[in-house]
Design a protein around this motif. Structure first.
Motif, PDB file in Angstrom:
ATOM      1  N   SER A 232     -37.254   4.922 100.460  1.00 25.45           N
ATOM      2  CA  SER A 232     -35.839   5.197 100.246  1.00 25.45           C
ATOM      3  C   SER A 232     -35.004   3.947 100.528  1.00 25.45           C
ATOM      4  O   SER A 232     -35.345   3.148 101.402  1.00 25.45           O
ATOM      5  CB  SER A 232     -35.388   6.345 101.145  1.00 25.45           C
ATOM      6  N   THR A 234     -31.732   4.181 101.319  1.00 22.88           N
ATOM      7  CA  THR A 234     -30.563   4.564 102.115  1.00 22.88           C
ATOM      8  C   THR A 234     -30.941   5.151 103.469  1.00 22.88           C
ATOM      9  O   THR A 234     -30.065   5.701 104.151  1.00 22.88           O
ATOM     10  CB  THR A 234     -29.725   5.595 101.335  1.00 22.88           C
ATOM     11  N   ASP A 235     -32.205   5.052 103.872  1.00 24.07           N
ATOM     12  CA  ASP A 235     -32.608   5.597 105.163  1.00 24.07           C
ATOM     13  C   ASP A 235     -32.376   4.567 106.266  1.00 24.07           C
ATOM     14  O   ASP A 235     -31.848   3.470 106.035  1.00 24.07           O
ATOM     15  CB  ASP A 235     -34.071   6.042 105.119  1.00 24.07           C
ATOM     16  N   SER A 236     -32.780   4.907 107.466  1.00 20.11           N
ATOM     17  CA  SER A 236     -32.551   4.026 108.613  1.00 20.11           C
ATOM     18  C   SER A 236     -33.307   2.711 108.531  1.00 20.11           C
ATOM     19  O   SER A 236     -32.746   1.655 108.842  1.00 20.11           O
ATOM     20  CB  SER A 236     -32.918   4.769 109.908  1.00 20.11           C
ATOM     21  N   TRP A 286     -25.245   5.509 103.312  1.00 19.85           N
ATOM     22  CA  TRP A 286     -26.461   5.683 104.097  1.00 19.85           C
ATOM     23  C   TRP A 286     -26.654   7.142 104.502  1.00 19.85           C
ATOM     24  O   TRP A 286     -25.688   7.908 104.615  1.00 19.85           O
ATOM     25  CB  TRP A 286     -26.408   4.790 105.344  1.00 19.85           C
ATOM     26  N   ASP A 287     -27.921   7.502 104.700  1.00 27.96           N
ATOM     27  CA  ASP A 287     -28.259   8.878 105.067  1.00 27.96           C
ATOM     28  C   ASP A 287     -27.781   9.229 106.473  1.00 27.96           C
ATOM     29  O   ASP A 287     -27.362  10.369 106.721  1.00 27.96           O
ATOM     30  CB  ASP A 287     -29.775   9.089 104.975  1.00 27.96           C
ATOM     31  N   ASN A 288     -27.854   8.277 107.372  1.00 31.26           N
ATOM     32  CA  ASN A 288     -27.425   8.523 108.749  1.00 31.26           C
ATOM     33  C   ASN A 288     -25.917   8.280 108.849  1.00 31.26           C
ATOM     34  O   ASN A 288     -25.442   7.172 108.553  1.00 31.26           O
ATOM     35  CB  ASN A 288     -28.174   7.580 109.698  1.00 31.26           C
TER      36      ASN A 288
END
Length: 351
Positions: A232, A234-236, A286-288
């Motif tokens: 991914s 857009t993950d951390s 971003w996801d987070n």
């Protein structure tokens, strides 16, 4: 051969005959070898002085004082230095307590050797002593530090470029922005009539270099993201790779907007706000949620700059309509743009 009597009832007669036989054997051996001394049972813990003198004289010398082997003597020589046989306990303790160290004596033929009247060797060079200063002098006051000698580096002074014979445009290219501002300000003070003419000839700020900077930093963000299709973007882990570029982009957006606000070119401020807004919206989401803090700060700063430009600028009804159309698309990204919409509607009522 006669068999001994059976003493099954009592064993007294057998024990008596055994003792008499042992006594006779000891008497025979003592009479045959009268040269050997009679050994007496002594305690092994007693000192050697308790042993009879006859035994000491008959024992070999190796038992009393065994001589060390050659290997043992070499090992003893290699060991630590021993205290000599004749030594003074007081002198040794004094040297040990005072940390005394042996020093190499000065040769009599050397130039550093001097012999006094009593035959005592004197040092030609005195020993260095630690000179302790006053603790107050180690930390001087600001007044004393200013009175000290000046630093060897001389401060750079602005000198007039009197010997320049080239064109004026070439000379101005080498100056920084602060130097150009100082030059124009000094000319306007000397000639007050030129101030109005300079204001009329000033062009609008060029936003193209600012847009190039924003585009360059946005590309760096996407270049730092992983290229694999299986991961991914857009993950951390992806944000940890792009965090440095995200912060650099945020800093550029805020500083360029403040620079235009300080210039008080309100038309250019609004133009830059909507331009930078589109670049911030194009950055990854971003996801987070905590990772989107830089994105929210950019939107908030641009909304604040837009509010400042609306309050201080002079706007016509046609320009207000154009601004309202651009603001409607920005409200969904940041709630602070609703305050700008209210301010714009208040300006329209006054027109």
């Amino acid at each position: 051969m006669n068999t001994p009597p059976n003493n099954q009832g009592t064993g007294v007669i057998g024990r008596r005959s055994t003792r008499s036989a042992l006594a006779e054997i000891s008497w025979v051996f003592s009479s045959e070898d009268s040269r050997l001394p009679i050994l007496t049972a002594t305690n092994p813990r007693d000192n050697i002085q308790d042993v009879p003198t006859t035994i000491i004289h008959n024992l070999p010398a190796s038992y009393l004082s065994p001589s060390p082997s050659p290997d043992e003597m070499i090992i003893q020589q290699r060991g630590r230095r021993r205290v000599p046989v004749t030594w003074s306990p007081d002198e040794t303790d004094r040297k040990r307590d005072s940390g005394y160290k042996e020093r190499t004596p000065v040769k009599h033929g050397s130039p550093n050797c001097k012999i006094g009247a009593n035959g005592i060797v004197l040092r030609s060079t005195p020993r260095k002593r630690l000179l302790l200063n006053d603790p107050k002098e180690l930390f001087p006051t600001p007044e004393k530090s200013k009175k000290g000698s000046p630093t060897p580096k001389k401060t750079r002074q602005d000198k007039a470029f009197s010997n320049f014979t080239g064109p004026l445009q070439a000379a101005l290219k080498g100056l920084s922005q602060d130097q150009l501002i100082e030059v124009i300000h000094s000319i306007a003070e000397k000639h007050p009539g030129l101030e109005g003419e300079i204001k009329e000839s000033l062009p609008a700020p060029d936003i193209a270099p600012l847009e190039e900077r924003l585009n360059y930093l946005k590309k760096n963000i996407f270049k730092s993201l992983p290229n694999s299709r299986l991961t991914s973007k857009t993950d951390s882990p992806a944000y940890s790779r792009a965090a440095t570029h995200v912060l650099a982009f945020k800093k550029c957006v805020i500083e360029q907007g403040r620079q235009l606000v300080d210039s008080q070119h309100w038309d250019s401020v609004l133009e830059y706000v909507f331009l930078a807004w589109s670049y911030v919206r194009a950055t990854p989401l971003w996801d987070n949620p905590p990772h989107n803090a830089a994105r929210r700060q950019c939107f908030k700063s641009l909304a604040t700059q837009c509010m400042t430009a609306l309050k201080r600028g002079n706007w016509s009804p046609e320009i207000c309509d154009e601004i309202a159309e651009k603001m409607e698309s920005c409200v969904a990204d940041c709630e602070d743009m609703q305050m700008c919409m209210k301010q714009l509607s208040a300006i329209r009522k006054k027109l």
